[in-house]
Design a protein around this motif. Structure first.
Motif, PDB file in Angstrom:
ATOM      1  N   ALA A   1       0.823  -1.213   0.000  1.00 24.25           N
ATOM      2  CA  ALA A   1       0.000   0.000   0.000  1.00 24.25           C
ATOM      3  C   ALA A   1       0.856   1.262   0.000  1.00 24.25           C
ATOM      4  CB  ALA A   1      -0.941   0.007   1.193  1.00 24.25           C
ATOM      5  N   ASN A   2       2.119   1.139   0.414  1.00 26.97           N
ATOM      6  CA  ASN A   2       3.009   2.301   0.455  1.00 26.97           C
ATOM      7  C   ASN A   2       4.200   2.168  -0.496  1.00 26.97           C
ATOM      8  OD1 ASN A   2       1.984   4.089   2.830  1.00 26.97           O
ATOM      9  ND2 ASN A   2       1.901   1.994   3.627  1.00 26.97           N
ATOM     10  N   ARG A   3       4.196   1.119  -1.297  1.00 30.26           N
ATOM     11  CA  ARG A   3       5.313   0.868  -2.203  1.00 30.26           C
ATOM     12  C   ARG A   3       5.389   1.953  -3.277  1.00 30.26           C
ATOM     13  NH1 ARG A   3       6.399  -4.971  -5.186  1.00 30.26           N
ATOM     14  NH2 ARG A   3       7.996  -4.283  -6.670  1.00 30.26           N
ATOM     15  N   GLN A   4       6.589   2.422  -3.524  1.00 31.14           N
ATOM     16  CA  GLN A   4       6.877   3.422  -4.554  1.00 31.14           C
ATOM     17  C   GLN A   4       6.048   4.696  -4.365  1.00 31.14           C
ATOM     18  OE1 GLN A   4       8.541   0.985  -8.265  1.00 31.14           O
ATOM     19  NE2 GLN A   4       6.343   0.664  -8.062  1.00 31.14           N
ATOM     20  N   LEU A   5       5.906   5.066  -3.092  1.00 29.67           N
ATOM     21  CA  LEU A   5       5.264   6.344  -2.776  1.00 29.67           C
ATOM     22  C   LEU A   5       6.165   7.479  -3.228  1.00 29.67           C
ATOM     23  CD1 LEU A   5       3.213   8.186  -1.196  1.00 29.67           C
ATOM     24  CD2 LEU A   5       4.688   7.822   0.807  1.00 29.67           C
ATOM     25  N   LEU A   6       5.599   8.420  -3.956  1.00 29.48           N
ATOM     26  CA  LEU A   6       6.359   9.573  -4.441  1.00 29.48           C
ATOM     27  C   LEU A   6       6.027  10.853  -3.698  1.00 29.48           C
ATOM     28  CD1 LEU A   6       6.122   8.917  -8.294  1.00 29.48           C
ATOM     29  CD2 LEU A   6       7.913   8.189  -6.702  1.00 29.48           C
ATOM     30  N   ALA A   7       4.781  11.006  -3.264  1.00 28.87           N
ATOM     31  CA  ALA A   7       4.393  12.242  -2.573  1.00 28.87           C
ATOM     32  C   ALA A   7       3.128  12.023  -1.778  1.00 28.87           C
ATOM     33  CB  ALA A   7       4.184  13.379  -3.583  1.00 28.87           C
ATOM     34  N   ARG A   8       3.066  12.658  -0.619  1.00 25.77           N
ATOM     35  CA  ARG A   8       1.852  12.703   0.177  1.00 25.77           C
ATOM     36  C   ARG A   8       1.080  13.973  -0.167  1.00 25.77           C
ATOM     37  NH1 ARG A   8       0.706   7.723   2.082  1.00 25.77           N
ATOM     38  NH2 ARG A   8       2.330   6.875   3.446  1.00 25.77           N
ATOM     39  N   PRO A   9      -0.200  14.035   0.198  1.00 26.16           N
ATOM     40  CA  PRO A   9      -0.956  15.280  -0.026  1.00 26.16           C
ATOM     41  C   PRO A   9      -0.274  16.437   0.702  1.00 26.16           C
ATOM     42  CG  PRO A   9      -2.416  13.484   0.611  1.00 26.16           C
ATOM     43  CD  PRO A   9      -1.032  12.984   0.810  1.00 26.16           C
ATOM     44  N   ASP A  10      -0.255  17.593   0.065  1.00 27.12           N
ATOM     45  CA  ASP A  10       0.364  18.773   0.685  1.00 27.12           C
ATOM     46  C   ASP A  10      -0.681  19.745   1.218  1.00 27.12           C
ATOM     47  OD1 ASP A  10      -0.658  19.677  -1.676  1.00 27.12           O
ATOM     48  OD2 ASP A  10       1.202  20.543  -2.446  1.00 27.12           O
ATOM     49  N   VAL A  11      -1.932  19.281   1.300  1.00 30.65           N
ATOM     50  CA  VAL A  11      -3.012  20.098   1.856  1.00 30.65           C
ATOM     51  C   VAL A  11      -3.795  19.240   2.842  1.00 30.65           C
ATOM     52  CG1 VAL A  11      -3.235  21.599  -0.158  1.00 30.65           C
ATOM     53  CG2 VAL A  11      -4.567  19.476  -0.043  1.00 30.65           C
ATOM     54  N   ALA A  12      -4.479  19.885   3.785  1.00 32.20           N
ATOM     55  CA  ALA A  12      -5.285  19.153   4.767  1.00 32.20           C
ATOM     56  C   ALA A  12      -6.656  18.808   4.227  1.00 32.20           C
ATOM     57  CB  ALA A  12      -5.420  19.965   6.049  1.00 32.20           C
ATOM     58  N   VAL A  13      -7.197  19.673   3.349  1.00 34.88           N
ATOM     59  CA  VAL A  13      -8.520  19.465   2.775  1.00 34.88           C
ATOM     60  C   VAL A  13      -8.502  19.868   1.312  1.00 34.88           C
ATOM     61  CG1 VAL A  13      -9.684  19.874   4.978  1.00 34.88           C
ATOM     62  CG2 VAL A  13      -9.392  21.758   3.369  1.00 34.88           C
ATOM     63  N   ILE A  14      -9.477  19.369   0.565  1.00 37.52           N
ATOM     64  CA  ILE A  14      -9.730  19.828  -0.801  1.00 37.52           C
ATOM     65  C   ILE A  14     -11.017  20.634  -0.754  1.00 37.52           C
ATOM     66  CG2 ILE A  14     -10.202  19.149  -3.181  1.00 37.52           C
ATOM     67  CD1 ILE A  14      -8.642  16.572  -2.656  1.00 37.52           C
TER      68      ILE A  14
ATOM     69  N   SER B   1     -15.138  27.859  -1.140  1.00 36.33           N
ATOM     70  CA  SER B   1     -13.816  27.476  -0.639  1.00 36.33           C
ATOM     71  C   SER B   1     -13.829  27.194   0.860  1.00 36.33           C
ATOM     72  CB  SER B   1     -12.796  28.576  -0.944  1.00 36.33           C
ATOM     73  OG  SER B   1     -13.173  29.799  -0.321  1.00 36.33           O
ATOM     74  N   GLY B   2     -14.886  27.610   1.538  1.00 39.16           N
ATOM     75  CA  GLY B   2     -14.984  27.342   2.959  1.00 39.16           C
ATOM     76  C   GLY B   2     -15.517  25.961   3.282  1.00 39.16           C
ATOM     77  N   LYS B   3     -15.949  25.227   2.260  1.00 46.24           N
ATOM     78  CA  LYS B   3     -16.486  23.886   2.456  1.00 46.24           C
ATOM     79  C   LYS B   3     -15.519  22.864   1.875  1.00 46.24           C
ATOM     80  CE  LYS B   3     -20.257  20.837   1.019  1.00 46.24           C
ATOM     81  NZ  LYS B   3     -21.431  20.682   0.134  1.00 46.24           N
ATOM     82  N   ALA B   4     -15.240  21.826   2.628  1.00 46.96           N
ATOM     83  CA  ALA B   4     -14.345  20.776   2.156  1.00 46.96           C
ATOM     84  C   ALA B   4     -15.143  19.671   1.480  1.00 46.96           C
ATOM     85  CB  ALA B   4     -13.545  20.189   3.314  1.00 46.96           C
ATOM     86  N   VAL B   5     -14.698  19.240   0.295  1.00 44.14           N
ATOM     87  CA  VAL B   5     -15.300  18.084  -0.363  1.00 44.14           C
ATOM     88  C   VAL B   5     -14.509  16.818  -0.048  1.00 44.14           C
ATOM     89  CG1 VAL B   5     -16.165  19.536  -2.222  1.00 44.14           C
ATOM     90  CG2 VAL B   5     -14.023  18.304  -2.539  1.00 44.14           C
ATOM     91  N   TRP B   6     -13.286  16.996   0.468  1.00 39.94           N
ATOM     92  CA  TRP B   6     -12.455  15.859   0.891  1.00 39.94           C
ATOM     93  C   TRP B   6     -11.540  16.358   1.998  1.00 39.94           C
ATOM     94  CZ3 TRP B   6     -13.031  10.875   0.098  1.00 39.94           C
ATOM     95  CH2 TRP B   6     -12.023  10.012   0.450  1.00 39.94           C
ATOM     96  N   ASP B   7     -11.495  15.591   3.094  1.00 41.63           N
ATOM     97  CA  ASP B   7     -10.766  16.031   4.279  1.00 41.63           C
ATOM     98  C   ASP B   7      -9.748  14.968   4.676  1.00 41.63           C
ATOM     99  OD1 ASP B   7      -9.896  16.864   6.772  1.00 41.63           O
ATOM    100  OD2 ASP B   7     -11.857  17.579   7.413  1.00 41.63           O
ATOM    101  N   PHE B   8      -8.479  15.195   4.293  1.00 41.99           N
ATOM    102  CA  PHE B   8      -7.424  14.255   4.661  1.00 41.99           C
ATOM    103  C   PHE B   8      -7.227  14.228   6.174  1.00 41.99           C
ATOM    104  CE2 PHE B   8      -6.201  15.781   0.386  1.00 41.99           C
ATOM    105  CZ  PHE B   8      -6.106  14.578  -0.286  1.00 41.99           C
ATOM    106  N   ALA B   9      -7.215  15.407   6.775  1.00 43.67           N
ATOM    107  CA  ALA B   9      -6.874  15.527   8.193  1.00 43.67           C
ATOM    108  C   ALA B   9      -7.864  14.805   9.089  1.00 43.67           C
ATOM    109  CB  ALA B   9      -6.787  17.005   8.585  1.00 43.67           C
TER     110      ALA B   9
END
Length: 693
Positions: A37-50, A56-64
């Motif tokens: 699941a983590n093999r050949q990881l190149l980058a993690r998300p650089d934002v907490a929400v999309i 813009s005040g509403k998140a459609v996806w929330d990583f955090a």
């Protein structure tokens, strides 16, 4: 609102112990999944929400919001089945990953940005994108992650030169337009959009015809509106949840299966695998792609994809790291477990010898031919077992419910694999689904042929058991017996459901309140113990609805779907909203409308008769003289459905501003007055209208 409706329900000692016991029965060899699941990881998300495109005040996806999964340690909280917790941790691994490359060609995946994965194949001059997630915003963010990571400061990023949908579910096409946000939403006129034959028909039937009801139940299945915590939503098994942004669609320009498959005479060494009948081929921006159609499996229109140059196999959603659904709990057509197993066999025989990496539109890839063959073979055996054992017991007189209770475990050779666990589909509801596919809803017992509806049955059951207070007391006693009676919670919810659905005039206010409070507690315990993600989400969303009422919808409409529909499909959708009993009673004579579309040069006729809206392309030879002729463009017609819920008001406004011409507006308004509006917040665990259901 009282504090008891705010504080989370504490896990019962018996459920906490059952979860600890479940951890002791884990299959062996679980570390490889975390490595893959983590093999050949190149980058993690650089934002907490999309953020939402429109707000813009509403998140459609929330990583955090899912940090508790990745930061919570190896041991699952007492409130979460440890097997489901493990799956949640795996699906929370978000970022850009390299799947495979050969120096000149590479395949990447963006995972954890939505319920599904987005795959990016580098072509000679641009990017071929497979399954652009569920909404505009997540697809835009996923492509940006690729660009920032792989292309960096390249002065001219590779354009998206083709789009492929593996199948007709919204999480595999809804983000299509988001790929072109960087171009100001300008989509190239010559963009190839490739999909299996029948894609648009099934995308419409699932997302439009029964769309409002499915969307409401999807709120339960994915629990996107619930808090993310050990007491609430921890994922959906197939992924974390569904995004809540703008759903878009670019209609297919190339339907795989509409033309003849590749013949043996046209096969070349570049195709790598031996020729087999039924395969289709495309070369897109230098990328050779072989397609295996798999209709009736996980979706009515679906296909696997093989990349000969990389010996890479995309299994769409036909092989994932869990038991899938034969019948989705959000509602869908029952799938064919026999066909599913058959097409997996075909994939093994066709691609197995020449596949070094397998990936799908959910979860993580697998590498190595033997590893892949074992995985595909065991997944095949699992679906075949579901189908065949259901039919074996059907022919011995078992009903769906009885089969599900009889066969509570897979054979050891299947159950020992993590990828066969019931994180998304369950053995229980899948056995019932196979029964439904072959035998229908009726189990043959005439006592079940004409059941009372829930409210009427509830009222009579409560009276027969001595009144609502007595039923609640019995339910509380059963709840307290759970340590000694593993089935007690199932009995509690059945008892209390009768009280909740009974005629309010027969139930005291206190008894109704007590029934809902205990039902919410019991739903919570059932959710805490569930290994299946959607089961947990259904139970916990039901508990939330009992406390707070139905949630507001988290998703949005899909204008692109309406614009992509044929006239026949649009009028079919309209017909499904006609108040048939009212129209039949009030309009004994047929009302005929003739429609003329000036831009597309199409004509059609609709007739309202006997409570049914009948559509005929062109002129209806037997309907009689039209009462009204409506002249308009297709864009004006689409706006009638998109400008608001009241079709007749939109029509009248369009006539007033000149966008539509009609010679008898009253006749048209009469027809449109019978169109009803869906209820996106209808109650599920309580009666409609506060009483009758």
């Amino acid at each position: 609102m009282s504090s008891e409706y705010v504080e989370p329900v504490e896990v019962s000692p018996s459920v906490a112990q059952a979860n600890r016991n479940a951890a002791e029965r884990f299959p062996a060899g679980g570390s490889r999944d975390f490595e893959d699941a983590n093999r050949q990881l190149l980058a993690r998300p650089d934002v907490a929400v999309i953020p939402a495109r429109s707000d813009s005040g509403k998140a459609v996806w929330d990583f955090a919001s899912y940090d508790f999964l990745t930061e919570g340690g190896d041991e699952a909280p007492a409130e979460v089945n440890p097997s489901l917790w493990r799956q949640g941790v795996l699906t929370a691994s978000a970022g850009l990953f390299l799947v495979t490359s050969n120096g000149s060609r590479a395949v990447y995946q963006v995972r954890g940005y939505d319920l599904s994965n987005m795959t990016i194949i580098e072509g000679d001059t641009g990017l071929v994108v497979v399954d652009p997630l569920a909404c505009y915003e997540t697809a835009q963010a996923a492509l940006k992650l690729y660009r920032d990571t792989v292309e960096g400061d390249r002065p001219r990023p590779r354009p998206v030169v083709a789009l492929i949908y593996t199948h007709s579910h919204v999480d595999h096409f809804g983000g299509a337009r988001g790929l072109f946000a960087e171009r100001g939403d300008e989509v190239p006129a010559d963009l190839p959009v490739i999909a299996p034959d029948g894609f648009l028909e099934h995308a419409v039937s699932e997302n439009v015809y029964a769309g409002p009801a499915m969307a409401r139940r999807a709120e339960y299945m994915y629990a996107a509106g619930l808090d993310k915590s050990p007491y609430a939503q921890v994922g959906s098994g197939l992924g974390l949840t569904i995004s809540t942004g703008e759903v878009t669609l670019l209609p297919p320009t190339d339907s795989i299966g509409a033309a003849q498959a590749v013949t043996s005479d046209d096969w070349t060494p570049a195709d790598v695998i031996p020729w087999r009948a039924g395969l289709h081929r495309r070369v897109v921006d230098g990328v050779r792609l072989l397609f295996q159609l798999t209709p009736g499996t996980e979706a009515p229109a679906e296909m696997n994809i093989y990349l000969p140059e990389l010996q890479a196999l995309c299994m769409a959603e036909n092989a994932t790291h869990n038991l899938h659904n034969i019948l989705s709990l959000r509602g869908a057509q029952v799938r064919d477990a026999h066909a599913w197993a058959k097409y997996l066999t075909d994939a093994i025989q066709t691609f197995g010898e020449h596949t070094e990496v397998e990936f799908a539109s959910h979860h993580w890839p697998r590498w190595g031919k033997e590893n892949i063959l074992e995985f595909l073979s065991n997944q095949r055996d699992m679906y075949a077992y579901l189908n065949d054992q259901t039919l074996r017991l059907v022919n011995r007189g078992y009903t769906g419910i009885q089969i599900a209770e009889e066969l509570q475990h897979l054979p050891a050779g299947l159950a020992e694999h993590w990828y066969n666990q019931g994180y998304y589909g369950s053995l229980s509801h899948n056995f019932k689904a196979v029964y439904q596919r072959y035998m229908g809803w009726f189990d043959g017992n005439p006592a079940h042929l004409w059941n009372l509806p829930p409210s009427e049955a509830g009222t009579r059951y409560v009276a027969a058991m001595g009144g609502a207070e007595a039923v609640v007391r019995t339910a509380q006693e059963a709840y307290d017996r759970h340590p000694d009676d593993p089935q007690a919670y199932r009995w509690v919810v059945e008892l209390l459901n009768h009280v909740i659905f009974a005629d309010p005039a027969t139930v005291s206010e206190q008894a109704a309140k007590d029934a809902k409070a205990l039902q919410a507690k019991t739903f919570a315990q059932l959710g805490y113990g569930a290994e299946n993600g959607p089961w947990r989400n259904f139970f916990l969303t039901g508990a939330d609805e009992l406390r707070n009422g139905p949630q507001r919808p988290t998703g949005k409409g899909a204008p692109d779907l309406v614009r992509s529909m044929s006239l026949e499909q649009v009028f079919a959708a309209m017909a499904r909203s006609v108040d048939g009993p009212k129209a039949a009673e009030e309009q004994r004579a047929a009302i005929v409308l003739q429609w003329n579309f000036t831009d597309t040069r199409q004509e059609c006729t609709t007739t309202l008769r006997n409570g049914v809206l009948v559509y005929v392309a062109g002129k209806d030879l037997y309907a009689g003289k039209p009462q009204a002729t409506i002249v308009l463009t297709r864009a004006a017609f689409d706006s009638l459905a998109l400008d608001g819920p009241l079709f007749r008001d939109n029509f009248d406004a369009a006539v007033k501003n000149g966008a539509i011409r009609v010679d008898d507006q009253a006749a048209a308004d009469t027809v449109f007055g019978y169109l009803t509006v869906p209820d996106p917040m209808f109650p599920i665990v309580t009666p409609r209208d506060g009483g009758r259901a």
